[in-house]
Design a protein around this motif. Structure first.
Motif, PDB file in Angstrom:
ATOM      1  N   PRO A  93     -10.360 186.647  54.872  1.00  0.00           N
ATOM      2  CA  PRO A  93     -10.570 185.249  54.452  1.00  0.00           C
ATOM      3  C   PRO A  93      -9.265 184.485  54.302  1.00  0.00           C
ATOM      4  O   PRO A  93      -9.261 183.266  54.240  1.00  0.00           O
ATOM      5  N   TRP A  94      -8.164 185.230  54.281  1.00  0.00           N
ATOM      6  CA  TRP A  94      -6.866 184.555  54.159  1.00  0.00           C
ATOM      7  C   TRP A  94      -6.629 183.656  55.356  1.00  0.00           C
ATOM      8  O   TRP A  94      -5.972 182.632  55.247  1.00  0.00           O
TER       9      TRP A  94
ATOM     10  N   TRP B  49      -8.824 181.929  56.895  1.00  0.00           N
ATOM     11  CA  TRP B  49      -9.532 180.669  56.620  1.00  0.00           C
ATOM     12  C   TRP B  49      -8.770 179.857  55.585  1.00  0.00           C
ATOM     13  O   TRP B  49      -8.638 178.644  55.702  1.00  0.00           O
ATOM     14  N   MET B  50      -8.291 180.565  54.581  1.00  0.00           N
ATOM     15  CA  MET B  50      -7.571 179.841  53.517  1.00  0.00           C
ATOM     16  C   MET B  50      -6.332 179.154  54.088  1.00  0.00           C
ATOM     17  O   MET B  50      -6.019 178.013  53.731  1.00  0.00           O
TER      18      MET B  50
ATOM     19  N   GLY C  63      -5.947 178.138  57.124  1.00  0.00           N
ATOM     20  CA  GLY C  63      -6.436 176.997  57.891  1.00  0.00           C
ATOM     21  C   GLY C  63      -6.837 175.853  56.990  1.00  0.00           C
ATOM     22  O   GLY C  63      -6.503 174.693  57.254  1.00  0.00           O
ATOM     23  N   ALA C  64      -7.542 176.203  55.928  1.00  0.00           N
ATOM     24  CA  ALA C  64      -7.987 175.155  55.001  1.00  0.00           C
ATOM     25  C   ALA C  64      -6.791 174.477  54.355  1.00  0.00           C
ATOM     26  O   ALA C  64      -6.778 173.243  54.185  1.00  0.00           O
TER      27      ALA C  64
END
Lengths: 766, 767
Positions: free
Chosen positions: A733-734, A736-737, A739-740
């Protein structure tokens, strides 16, 4: 004579298959299971006793899924045990010893414990309240046993009153101690010549089946090709005939001096060219070779010899490959030749290896399930196999749709229910409360797809049939009229899915052989060995992988020697001395002389090490700082020079020398002998079924098993990039983080600029 | 520190017209072409990036990890100073919360709507649409309120000396309000500080029109005639001008438009009958009209001097807690103002006559003529200004019935605008004005969503429909972060002006009735008619609102949901996790409903003219004179605190004179008072006095003292506008919800004993 023998043999095989099919889905809740998916219920040590020794004792608990005592309740209760027997086994004598305890409320003249074998009553034991605990020995005549599964029934008829009795009164019970009750058997040699049709029986998972086999090849480098390519097929062919039971494969070379004299096991397999065989076999034992050929012959004393040969090395390999596909029942001869088709290298047919695919519907019939009917009162279980591809992956909210066809007869009473479970997770319940019976077509049940795991799964239908209680306690019903039927026309529909998986995952490996076995049955990788004396353990492991994959794995090779680097998808068996630190990933467990352990694992392993020289390993010290982020913080890794003692370790990690998604799995122990013994422990269902994470360490007899997840997961997949992306993001999930954070930062900047400009505009106007 | 000093300090901190940043006519440099290219490039990257971040799927485990990190980051970021409007930190927090909510909505839409049956799927989609609505409202609100604009203080004195001031007509439309109320408003309007020759005050009486006087019912006709006569006399006495018209067409908008034809002031000030202006109203608003010819509207807050019925009946924290409309006037209008979309609220505003006349006066297509007019004029490129200073004091509806009538009118009117004016495609509006108006208009559809949120858990618990297809872990990974993000966003935007959980009570209480009204207006957008909000009521007894029945029904239904939920827990182990989650949801609804019940017990209210707290000194002139503190104050009286040891303490019935400074007027006023009560209070002696003005000038002074000072209102607002923690709000709600149960039980018991005690009241409804 042969004209008569062939149809008889076919009919016998057909009958056996039918019996197995009928027995497989319908069994009493506590009965021994008869499919590969239930293998874990059979303790490995017990199977050892069953299959190797000509004489031995097996506790009844070996044939029961429930470890505790058997409690038979109510006015009439019974329990079935399905006991497999190899068709090649010759039983001389079988004695059943029962240790039981009955209620002191029973009427001695009307209460009995009956023992039946294949529905024939062999004994009636009087249940005497004056002697509530007893032991009985019953001879189960050898002639009543048949090849395949034998049904042993323990049934009680018990009463506490002469009239007006409550048939389900709590006083009505008898308890059998399954761990203390046992079967004593005496096996003799087969009196007739063996044929290839007996091959499956020789390696049957039941009484009389071989748990051990020795594979022999000619010595010298000239047979390297056979060892590399033919032996994996042989090992798989024999292991698949063992179904779910383990098979230990030993390997020896023969020399010009002859075959080794001390070959263990009742069956030896010779793999070689005719000229090599001629050096060690008498001329009359040499087959006439006209192509890829397999021959099964008696060697006397209850021993058999399987010869796998051909005119060329390729033909020998083809013969070994042919063994994996051969239908024993249709091969009543002692010799078979596999004519090679043009090209010859096509992939193996799936051979019953059905894995359900996403977006498709399957009738239960296609999954190997046949319409099952249970009669009478009591608790039953019907199991429907649901084989899943090892890399099946879809959205977690996706639903599986079951459209069940089932019915129940009239006259079911209160408490009659159906419970539907997927791998022990309850998904639905249904009360059979229509006194006139009911029949359902396309009865809809949905459940989350994530209840299904890679490999074998089962839809378990628990049935509790109870007769109606009517007219008071004196007018009971025995419930013989009760009937529940589940039809094989039921349909399961899987949601759309892609092929993706998270590695390393020893549980997935144990369930399906993945990633060394692809979903299409093709082997994807090579087994590398530290030395030639590890060929046996490698073949043992290869056979187990084929069992996990529920079919032969095509193209799997066993290579002696460890190349540097160990590139590609590789499975390595080696001693710790043969391994190099560089073979292991920077953040993986190292099983070389200098070992790297996660600190947690070290705590459990400390007692097994000899003279450890511990040093706290840092990231830079270990690897020069190249690699990916560790799953464990660097301070939790230890380096040490030590041995594994009598333990073995299995670890999997992303191959540092591989490309892309290659996995490297290493099985290591201190010596080849220890490694062979531990691999033999590993393939037992007790240990194999517990594999998980990416590190497993175990000791003698599978004791002190330690499993951990120590290295980073990574994702592999194909066909559906979005699903692969989902899997990658789910595990990381990092990403995604990051990217976010980037998008938020950019957006913030743009909005801030826009707002600042507008604010300046305001100020100007103000 | 006195009120005046505090206010001065506050004003000093504001930028003013003389600030170098506000130099007239200096337009900021337009962005260069290169800057535009970079900007477009940035948006070109950011928008697909945002879509990717929102849409890329993850299993619940990964999602949970990501959300834990994001929520933790938000929690840290929100503790940093972020009050600066439009600051990057504030924008970052809003963006992150938006991403969390959008991810939730994307996940719900893509993966959770596959219910097992058609009905379940339909219900699941309805619930989903309600959630989409809520998220859209949140995101529009976030954009609108990201940069609330606080206008600098601008006074007439700041204008160049040679500036010609415009003439101003103050229009006070009335329909059925009592003369006493109107007298206060008229006196205050006449006391506004503005050149007398430029200021005219008109009373626009729709209760005494020719049509009313000529109506068939002689009693009503006589009442209308009497009203006209009374009000004409009142206007004559005070110096105001009385206007009426032939017919009552188009309600308030028609009344004002009729007056526009008979007046000629450059600027129009519109005040509701109960809206009492402070002396500085024109001093602070007119300069914006003078300096900005493109401005058609200067709107100021409606400052309410009495609690609304929910506040009075349930919360009882009028002086401590931001009131319901504080969120709108203290936050949202400022946000809208930044995007050139602050709109006319019907009163307390200055309008420019010329553009108003150009469009034929106030718009009358909808029953919220104010917002409709603003949209029309915004569409012509004109600007609006919102001044965040309370300069008009008004009254909230006293009863829940009146409150509901008012809110139904707003909901219907705003929905009419949405359907008839279609601001999302109306010509002349900029994109941000469309966003602003859509945010304001769509909000009023909340009854649909609120009712769906009430009934959805019941559909599952009672009906067994799987309206929310997700596992517990998914709810933890997606739903809970979405709720937390919503809270963080709301707290950042409205934390000071709307306390947590309060909105839920207000919205629920309106939803039941507004939903029906909205359905009617959606079915026939031109049907609704203007209903005057009853104000100035007094209530001698406590009673249960006649609108309570639907709440009882809902209360019982939600309670039944618990019974079914318990049964499902016991009966269906497969769905136990989901049942637990839905039960938690139902519990929140139950708590809100329980709190709502409390607001249905109408508390006693004796004063028609509420007293507001005051913090100023005065002198009681009895012989030597006794200094006093004025504790509270209204146009009719005050409570004075004096030293108990003071000589010549007045007694009940005494006539005294009170001297008190009126800062806004720049003088000390002298008022004749009658002592109505004397009692000890906070170690002082409290004198309850009633003003008995001997002259018209003294009566004017009473109004000036009570309503003339906007600094007093500002101080009052500043004191109660503050954020509180969620847990504090939760404990406050928990503390309140038990009272309604006891109150209702007591009153129902009393009603059974004496049916007449269960009074019902109806609000005044007039076409």
């Amino acid at each position: 004579m042969s004209n008569l023998f062939r149809p008889c043999a076919i009919f016998a095989v057909f009958l056996s298959v039918c019996l197995v099919c009928i027995a497989l889905p319908v069994r009493r809740a506590a009965a021994v299971t008869d499919g590969p998916e239930s293998a874990s219920s059979l303790p490995d040590a017990v199977l050892d006793d069953v299959t190797v020794r000509p004489k031995g004792t097996v506790p009844l608990s070996a044939f029961s899924a429930d470890p505790g005592p058997l409690r038979l309740r109510d006015e009439a209760g019974e329990q079935n045990f399905f006991i497999p027997l190899a068709r090649t086994a010759v039983l001389r004598d079988v004695i059943l010893t029962l240790r039981y305890t009955n209620s002191v409320s029973l009427l001695p003249d009307r209460s009995v414990l009956a023992v039946r074998l294949n529905e024939a009553t062999l004994a009636q034991i009087r249940l005497d309240p004056a002697q509530p605990a007893g032991e009985a020995r019953i001879r189960l005549p050898a002639e009543m046993w048949r090849g395949g599964f034998n049904k042993l029934t323990l049934a009680v008829i018990q009463h506490y009153a002469d009239s007006c009795e409550d048939s389900v009164a709590p006083e009505l019970w008898t308890e059998v101690d399954l761990s203390q009750s046992h079967l004593s058997y005496d096996l003799g040699p087969l009196a007739r010549p063996v044929a290839l049709s007996d091959l499956g029986a020789l390696f049957s998972p039941g009484l009389g089946g071989q748990r051990q086999v020795t594979v022999l090849t000619p010595a010298g480098p000239g047979a390297d090709g056979l060892r590399q390519r033919a032996l994996p097929y042989v090992a798989q062919a024999l292991a698949l005939r063992r179904q779910y039971a383990p098979l230990e494969v030993l390997h020896r070379d023969w020399t010009a001096a002859g075959l080794p004299a001390d070959v263990p096991g009742a069956v030896q397999v010779l793999v070689g060219l005719p000229q090599d065989l001629a050096a060690v076999l008498p001329p009359q034992a040499l087959p006439v070779v006209d192509g890829p050929q397999a021959t099964l012959t008696d060697t006397g004393g209850g021993h058999s010899r399987l010869i796998v040969t051909g005119r060329t090395e390729e033909e020998v390999i083809a013969a070994a490959r042919g063994l994996t596909l051969m239908n024993d029942a249709l091969t009543p001869d002692s010799q078979v030749t596999f004519p090679r088709r043009d090209g010859g290298g096509g992939s193996l047919p799936l051979d019953g290896r059905i894995s359900m695919e996403g977006g498709k519907s399957y009738r239960f019939q296609a999954l190997g399930f046949r319409t099952a009917t249970v009669r009478g009162k009591g608790a039953y279980q019907i199991s429907v196999p649901l084989p899943m591809a090892p890399d099946y992956y879809t959205y977690e909210n996706a639903k599986v749709v079951l459209k069940l066809d089932f019915s129940y007869g009239a006259g079911l009473g209160a408490g009659s229910i159906l419970n539907f479970r997927i791998n022990d997770r309850q998904i639905h319940g249904h009360a059979m409360d229509n006194k006139n019976g009911a029949s359902f077509q396309d009865y809809l049940i949905t459940f989350p797809v994530n209840l299904l795991k890679p490999g074998a799964n089962a839809l378990l239908i628990d049935i509790n049939s109870q007769p109606p209680v009517s007219g008071g306690e004196c007018v009971g019903s025995r419930g013989r009229h009760l009937m529940v039927q589940v039809s094989d026309s039921s349909v399961i529909t899987l949601p759309e899915a892609g092929k993706a998986a998270m590695l390393p995952d020893l549980a997935r490996f144990a369930a399906s052989g993945y990633p060394y076995v692809g979903g299409d049955g093709r082997g994807a990788g090579t087994v590398y060995l530290g030395s030639a004396d590890l060929i046996g353990p490698a073949l043992t492991l290869t056979g187990r992988m084929a069992q996990a994959a529920r079919g032969p794995v095509d193209g799997l090779q066993v290579v002696v020697g460890l190349p540097a680097p160990l590139s590609g998808q590789a499975l390595v068996l080696a001693t710790t001395a043969q391994l190099q630190r560089e073979d292991f990933g920077p953040w993986a467990v190292s099983l070389s002389k200098v070992k790297a352990w996660p600190y947690r694992a070290l705590q459990d392993l400390r007692t097994a090490t000899t003279g450890p020289e511990l040093s706290l390993g840092g990231l830079g010290g270990l690897l020069g700082g190249t690699a990916a982020k560790p799953a464990l913080p660097d301070e939790e890794w230890m380096q040490q020079k030590s041995s594994l003692g009598d333990k073995a370790a299995l670890t999997a990690f992303r191959n540092p020398a591989g490309q892309g998604d290659d996995l490297l799995t290493v099985v290591a122990a201190e010596t080849p002998a220890v490694l062979a013994a531990r691999v033999n422990d590993l393939i037992g269902p007790g240990l194999w079924g517990q594999l998980q994470g990416d590190l497993a360490v175990w000791g003698k007899g599978g004791q002190d098993l330690l499993t951990l997840q120590v290295s980073e997961h990574y994702q592999v997949g194909r066909d559906n990039p979005l699903l692969l992306l989902r899997l990658i993001l789910s595990a990381n999930p990092w990403y995604w983080m990051a990217g976010a954070a980037g998008v938020s930062g950019l957006f913030t900047l743009l909005l801030w600029q826009m707002i600042r400009r507008r604010r300046q505009n305001f100020m100007g106007k103000s | 520190m006195t009120v005046q000093t505090r206010l001065s300090a506050a004003e000093a901190s504001l930028p003013d017209a003389s600030s170098p940043d506000l130099s007239d006519g200096q337009k900021p440099a337009a962005p260069s072409a290169l800057s535009r290219v970079w900007s477009w490039l940035g948006w070109g990257l950011a928008l697909p990036g945002l879509a990717g971040v929102v849409l890329v799927p993850m299993d619940w485990s990964g999602q949970m990890m990501a959300m834990i990190a994001v929520i933790a980051a938000l929690w840290v970021l929100r503790t940093l100073p972020n009050d600066e409007p439009g600051s990057p930190l504030r924008l970052l927090v809003l963006l992150l919360t938006a991403i969390v909510s959008l991810r939730y909505i994307a996940w719900r839409g893509l993966f959770t709507l596959n219910s097992s049956t058609l009905i379940s799927t339909a219900l699941a989609v309805i619930l989903y649409l309600a959630e989409v609505y809520s998220v859209v409202i949140s995101l529009l609100g976030a954009l609108v309120n990201s940069t609330p604009l606080r206008r600098p203080s601008l006074m007439l004195a700041d204008l160049p000396p040679e500036t010609a001031l415009p003439t101003v007509d103050v229009l006070i439309p009335t329909y059925n309000e009592p003369a006493e109320m109107l007298e206060v408003t008229l006196r205050a309007a006449l006391q506004i500080q503005y050149p007398a020759d430029l200021l005219r005050v008109y009373l626009l009486d729709d209760g005494g029109t020719d049509a009313k006087i000529a109506q068939v019912d002689p009693e009503n006709a006589a009442a209308a005639q009497a009203r006209r006569t009374t009000l004409q006399a009142l206007c004559h006495r005070l110096g105001a001008r009385y206007l009426t018209r032939a017919e009552n067409s188009h309600a308030k908008a028609g009344n004002i438009n009729s007056a526009l034809a008979h007046t000629d002031g450059d600027l129009i000030v519109i005040l509701d009958a109960d809206h009492v202006p402070t002396g500085d109203f024109l001093n602070r608003t007119v300069p914006w009209m003078v300096k900005r010819p493109d401005v058609f509207l200067v709107q100021t807050p409606h400052f309410m001097i009495n609690p609304d019925p929910i506040d009075r009946n349930l919360l009882q924290s009028f002086r401590r807690m931001p009131s319901e409309n504080d969120m709108f006037y203290q936050t949202i209008q400022k946000g809208l103002d930044f995007w050139d979309s602050s709109f006319f609220c019907g009163s307390a505003a200055v309008l420019r006559r010329a553009p108003l006349m150009a469009i034929g006066g106030l718009a009358g297509q909808t029953i919220t003529e104010d917002a409709e007019t603003a949209i029309t004029l915004h569409g012509q490129g004109l600007k609006s200004v919102y001044l965040d200073r309370p300069m008009v004091a008004g009254l909230n509806p006293e009863t829940f019935t009146a409150f509901v009538i008012q809110r139904m009118r707003w909901a219907q009117g705003m929905t009419q605008i949405l359907l008839l004016k279609r601001p999302f495609m109306a010509p002349g509006l900029s994109w941000f004005q469309r966003v602003g108006y859509m945010s304001s208009l769509l909000f009023w559809l909340f009854p649909f969503a609120r009712m769906i949120f009430i009934f959805s858990p019941l559909a599952y618990l009672i009906g067994g429909f799987d309206v929310y297809n997700a596992s517990t872990m998914q709810i933890l990974a997606y739903t809970v972060p979405h709720v937390l993000a919503g809270y963080i966003m709301s707290d950042m935007l409205f934390g000071r002006t709307r306390w947590p959980l309060i909105s839920e009570i207000y919205e629920l209480m309106q939803s039941i009735f507004s939903l029906n009204a909205l359905i009617k207006v959606v079915a026939n957008p031109r049907h609704p008619s203007f209903v005057v909000t009853p104000k100035g009521d007094t209530m001698a007894e406590e009673f249960i609102s006649p609108l309570a029945k639907p709440f009882y029904g809902l209360f019982v239904l939600v309670g039944i949901g618990f019974i079914f939920g318990g049964w499902r827990l016991w009966d269906d182990p497969v769905t136990r996790d989901m049942t637990m989650v839905v039960l938690v949801w139902n519990t929140l609804n139950f708590l809100t409903l329980t709190a709502a019940l409390g607001a249905l017990v109408e508390r006693r209210q004796r004063r028609a003219s509420p007293r507001m707290p005051a913090q100023q000194t005065g002198t009681v002139l009895t012989g030597a004179g006794v200094s006093c503190d004025i504790d509270d104050l209204s146009a009719g009286g005050a409570r004075l605190l004096i030293d108990p040891s003071a000589p010549q303490i007045p007694r009940k019935g005494d006539l005294i004179r009170l001297a008190a400074p009126a800062p806004q007027a720049g003088r000390t006023v002298m008022l004749s008072c009658e002592v109505c009560s004397v009692f000890p209070l906070r170690r002082r002696l409290a004198l309850g006095v009633r003003f008995v003005p001997a002259t018209e000038a003294e009566a004017n002074d009473a109004v000036v003292l009570a309503f003339g000072d906007s600094a007093r209102w500002q101080f009052f607002l500043d004191r109660r506008v503050r954020p509180i923690a969620f847990t504090t709000a939760l404990s406050m709600i928990f503390g309140l919800i038990w009272q309604p149960v006891l109150l209702h039980a007591r009153m129902l018991r009393a009603a059974i004993r004496l049916p007449s005690c269960l009074q019902t009241r109806q609000g005044s409804t007039h076409e």
